[in-house]
Design a protein around this motif. Structure first.
Motif, mmCIF file in Angstrom:
data_model
loop_
_atom_site.group_PDB
_atom_site.id
_atom_site.type_symbol
_atom_site.label_atom_id
_atom_site.label_comp_id
_atom_site.label_asym_id
_atom_site.label_seq_id
_atom_site.Cartn_x
_atom_site.Cartn_y
_atom_site.Cartn_z
ATOM 1 N N LEU A 99 55.695 -54.390 -27.306
ATOM 2 C CA LEU A 99 54.980 -55.198 -28.305
ATOM 3 C C LEU A 99 55.129 -54.603 -29.710
ATOM 4 N N ALA A 100 55.412 -53.305 -29.779
ATOM 5 C CA ALA A 100 55.631 -52.702 -31.095
ATOM 6 C C ALA A 100 57.072 -52.916 -31.570
ATOM 7 N N GLY A 101 57.870 -53.620 -30.751
ATOM 8 C CA GLY A 101 59.141 -54.111 -31.279
ATOM 9 C C GLY A 101 60.407 -53.422 -30.814
ATOM 10 N N LEU A 130 53.445 -55.586 -33.090
ATOM 11 C CA LEU A 130 52.314 -54.838 -33.629
ATOM 12 C C LEU A 130 52.815 -54.015 -34.811
ATOM 13 N N ASP A 131 52.377 -54.378 -36.006
ATOM 14 C CA ASP A 131 52.864 -53.744 -37.225
ATOM 15 C C ASP A 131 51.826 -54.009 -38.315
ATOM 16 N N PRO A 132 51.294 -52.957 -38.956
ATOM 17 C CA PRO A 132 50.280 -53.174 -39.995
ATOM 18 C C PRO A 132 50.754 -54.107 -41.111
ATOM 19 N N GLY A 142 50.282 -57.511 -39.313
ATOM 20 C CA GLY A 142 48.848 -57.698 -39.112
ATOM 21 C C GLY A 142 48.461 -58.504 -37.885
ATOM 22 N N GLU A 143 49.393 -58.708 -36.960
ATOM 23 C CA GLU A 143 49.052 -59.471 -35.755
ATOM 24 C C GLU A 143 48.473 -58.564 -34.669
ATOM 25 N N SER A 144 47.556 -59.133 -33.895
ATOM 26 C CA SER A 144 46.910 -58.400 -32.808
ATOM 27 C C SER A 144 47.271 -59.047 -31.485
ATOM 28 N N TRP A 145 46.976 -58.349 -30.387
ATOM 29 C CA TRP A 145 47.192 -58.972 -29.085
ATOM 30 C C TRP A 145 46.138 -58.539 -28.059
#
Lengths: 288, 385
Positions: B74-76, B201-203, B206-209
């Motif tokens: 999720l962090a890419g 997920l990246d500040p 700004g998306e959450s899960w």
């Protein structure tokens, strides 16, 4: 000790915590200290409720809700992926309750500490499974009422700070919401001391679970420290102990008297608790 | 066709590791379990030798390995892990979590018996018991297929944004040495584009899960997941065709072998397919009209393809090296379900053969086939050794 809290607006009003909730207060000082370049991992808990249902959020940062037992592993996975992408600046913090830390999440926390994962892990300890209606966790103290220990818990609270100290992590601290400057300072210090897992266990009185008035959170928190129930200290690299706020000769009975979870205590029970607290303090005091 | 890859003598597990090196995942959470461990050992060798660059996380459990795999994805970044048996079952909760999070993790699973009692033997029940967790499942017959399928799985998983399992059996495939022709780095680079997910997920984004959703949001999310899964068969076929064009090896999502005019089609998965091929060849040479249906893609179940391939076939015999008490063999259940209501659907014999890793020879399969031709099928799976 004076520390000037510098808040960056990450945690916002309009969240769904109970009025007077100490946990929301803790989250405010944690997130507003860490700042916007942060990703939070939150397991099922009141913290998850406070962070807000999708698509709303009280936290102006990415929040990942993990399963109850995997906060530390989940936070570590994010941090490693950021590292793999060359990002060395974003702080990854797991904020979990005591059930998710002392009990079901302990295995993954211990391993993340042993692996030296570059994350901050903060346990908001309200001494029970309060989100499910106050059941006993291994953070519940001796003789406290919970719905699963209606006659009072027969065994003492697990000493999580000392267990984590035994992992020789770069930094651990105890904190509580009645000492907000101390809490914020410790969060900032944890953020600074990168290169391993930093752990903070913060005692956060639960209004409903402990049976205290809406306005009593900070007072009960301070009495926990002043009575020696929950001394505030820091440990660096597992060996360098620093006492921040220790007991001030306040009887444990003054602390328990404000909480309905202790209202069944007899004089003998009070004596037992006082002895337990004195013993714990004597053991800890040798380390400073 | 680009430059051919090297030809090496490899066991099935190492064949997977070589494909992982080509896919170059950036985070690899690991936890050892027999008979999977050689996959991860080979990968850590590649890392130590500087042939790969990835964050290896030596977790304390398979549960945490999958938890970290999900968030890293999720962090890419591209993520790989491997497990077997008890480890896969310990992950069960997180397998659902991974597909719910639409994390295209690729995981190798080496089929091994489930305790209790303990065993280390080839048996597909571990992964088949995870058929409802929202993961793509590929079953492989040999090391060559596992090598090619691992690369293929990354491509399909990342296109569908669903996690995928590449599965082969303990020892018969995992530890058996055979010549494997590697996909070359140039071929792999042209086949598998870099993983660059839109959402992560990246500040800065700004998306959450993962936080609480409403009933309707939950239902919509499950429906989207189902649609993604339904699209996998077409993606898998295209990925297979392109791999075949590139390296000269294709497998289809199901394979039909010598089914022309067959009186009986043997249906099976994994290493049993190789044994059944020999049995089919021998029976054909003896004048018995028998064919083979290999199910490679088990999730999503290729019901449409199976219906087409079995239309007009007089009889089917399923060989299941797996067993669910109370319902029988998994492939038997799935085939019955897929063919139900089809005009002229063939009757199906469900045989439990090789459960617990017992050896099933071509001779044994020939005898089962002759018996199946002569008998009427039972409604339930029948134990055949």
């Amino acid at each position: 000790m004076s520390y000037q809290i510098e808040e960056q607006k990450v945690f916002n009003s309009g969240h769904s915590a109970c009025p007077g909730c100490s946990e929301a207060l803790a989250i405010r000082f944690i997130l507003n200290t860490l700042g916007p370049d942060t990703i939070a991992v939150v397991p099922p808990s009141c913290i998850a409720i406070i962070s807000g249902p999708q698509p709303l959020s009280s936290m102006r940062i990415p929040v990942y809700q993990s399963t109850l037992e995997s906060s530390a592993a989940s936070a570590a996975g994010i941090k490693r992926a950021l590292t793999a992408q060359g990002n060395d600046h974003t702080t990854v913090v797991a904020i979990a309750g005591d059930g998710g830390t002392y009990d079901i999440g302990f295995q993954s926390l211990s391993s993340a500490a042993e692996r030296g994962e570059d994350i901050i892990y903060i346990c908001l300890d309200n001494e029970g499974y309060m989100n499910t209606g106050s059941q006993k966790s291994s953070a519940t103290p001796s003789l406290a009422y919970t719905t699963s220990t209606p006659a009072g818990k027969g065994t003492p609270k697990k000493n999580m700070a000392e267990i984590m100290a035994a992992h020789d992590i770069p930094y651990l601290a105890t904190a509580t919401t009645g000492y907000p400057e101390d809490l914020a300072r410790k969060v900032a210090k944890a953020q600074r001391l990168t290169g391993g897992l930093r752990f903070i266990v913060a005692l956060v009185p639960c209004l409903d679970g402990w049976g205290i008035p809406d306005s009593a959170g900070p007072k009960v928190s301070r009495l926990a420290v002043e009575s020696g129930v929950f001394p505030l200290y820091e440990v660096e690299n597992g060996v360098n102990y620093t006492l921040n706020f220790g007991p001030k000769d306040v009887p444990v009975a003054d602390y328990t008297a404000l909480q309905k979870r202790y209202r069944h205590l007899t004089a003998k029970d009070q004596e037992f608790l006082q002895k337990e607290v004195d013993g714990n303090w004597a053991r800890l005091a040798k380390k400073f | 066709m680009s430059a051919q890859g090297k030809r090496l003598l490899l066991n099935g597990n190492h064949a997977v590791s070589y494909a992982v090196k080509l896919a170059a995942p950036r985070v690899i959470p690991v936890y050892p379990i027999t008979p999977q461990t050689p996959i991860l050992e080979k990968i850590t060798d590649f890392l130590a030798d500087g042939e790969m660059d990835a964050e290896v996380m030596t977790m304390e459990s398979e549960h945490s390995a999958m938890a970290a795999a999900i968030t890293a994805s999720l962090a890419g970044v591209r993520v790989f892990t491997a497990t077997a048996s008890q480890g896969l079952l310990l992950m069960h909760e997180m397998l659902h979590y991974a597909s719910g999070a639409r994390a295209p993790i690729v995981m190798a699973n080496v089929n091994r018996t489930l305790g209790s009692p303990w065993g280390f033997w080839p048996d597909q029940t571990d992964s088949l018991a995870q058929r409802d967790v929202g993961w793509i499942q590929y079953y492989c017959e040999n090391g060559q297929e596992s090598h090619d399928t691992t690369l293929l799985a990354f491509r399909v998983a990342e296109q569908a944004m669903l996690p995928a399992m590449v599965i082969h059996e303990a020892f018969y495939v995992s530890h058996a040495l055979e010549a494997v022709e590697l996909v070359s780095p140039e071929q792999a680079a042209s086949y598998l584009p870099p993983f660059a997910p839109l959402h992560r997920l990246d500040p800065l984004i700004g998306e959450s899960w993962g936080n609480t959703v409403s009933q309707q949001m939950f239902q919509d999310h499950r429906r989207d997941l189902g649609e993604a899964m339904e699209g996998v068969a077409a993606l898998a076929k295209a990925a297979d065709r392109e791999l075949e064009a590139l390296v000269g090896r294709g497998y289809g999502i199901v394979e039909q072998y010598r089914c022309d005019g067959a009186e009986l089609v043997i249906a099976t998965m994994g290493s049993m397919t190789g044994t059944a091929r020999d049995a089919v060849d021998e029976l054909r040479s003896e004048g018995v009209a028998v064919g083979l249906l290999k199910v490679k893609l088990f999730r999503p179940f290729p019901a449409t393809d199976v219906r087409e391939l079995l239309a007009g076939v007089p009889k089917v015999m399923v060989l299941d090296r797996n067993f669910a008490p109370g319902t029988g063999g998994f492939l038997f259940q799935e085939l019955k379900s897929a063919l139900y209501g089809m005009r002229g659907a063939p009757p199906i014999h469900g045989y439990l053969a090789g459960v617990g890793g017992t050896s099933i020879s071509p001779a044994a399969i020939k005898e089962l086939a002759r018996g199946a031709l002569a008998e009427e099928p039972s409604a339930n799976s029948v134990w055949k050794g």
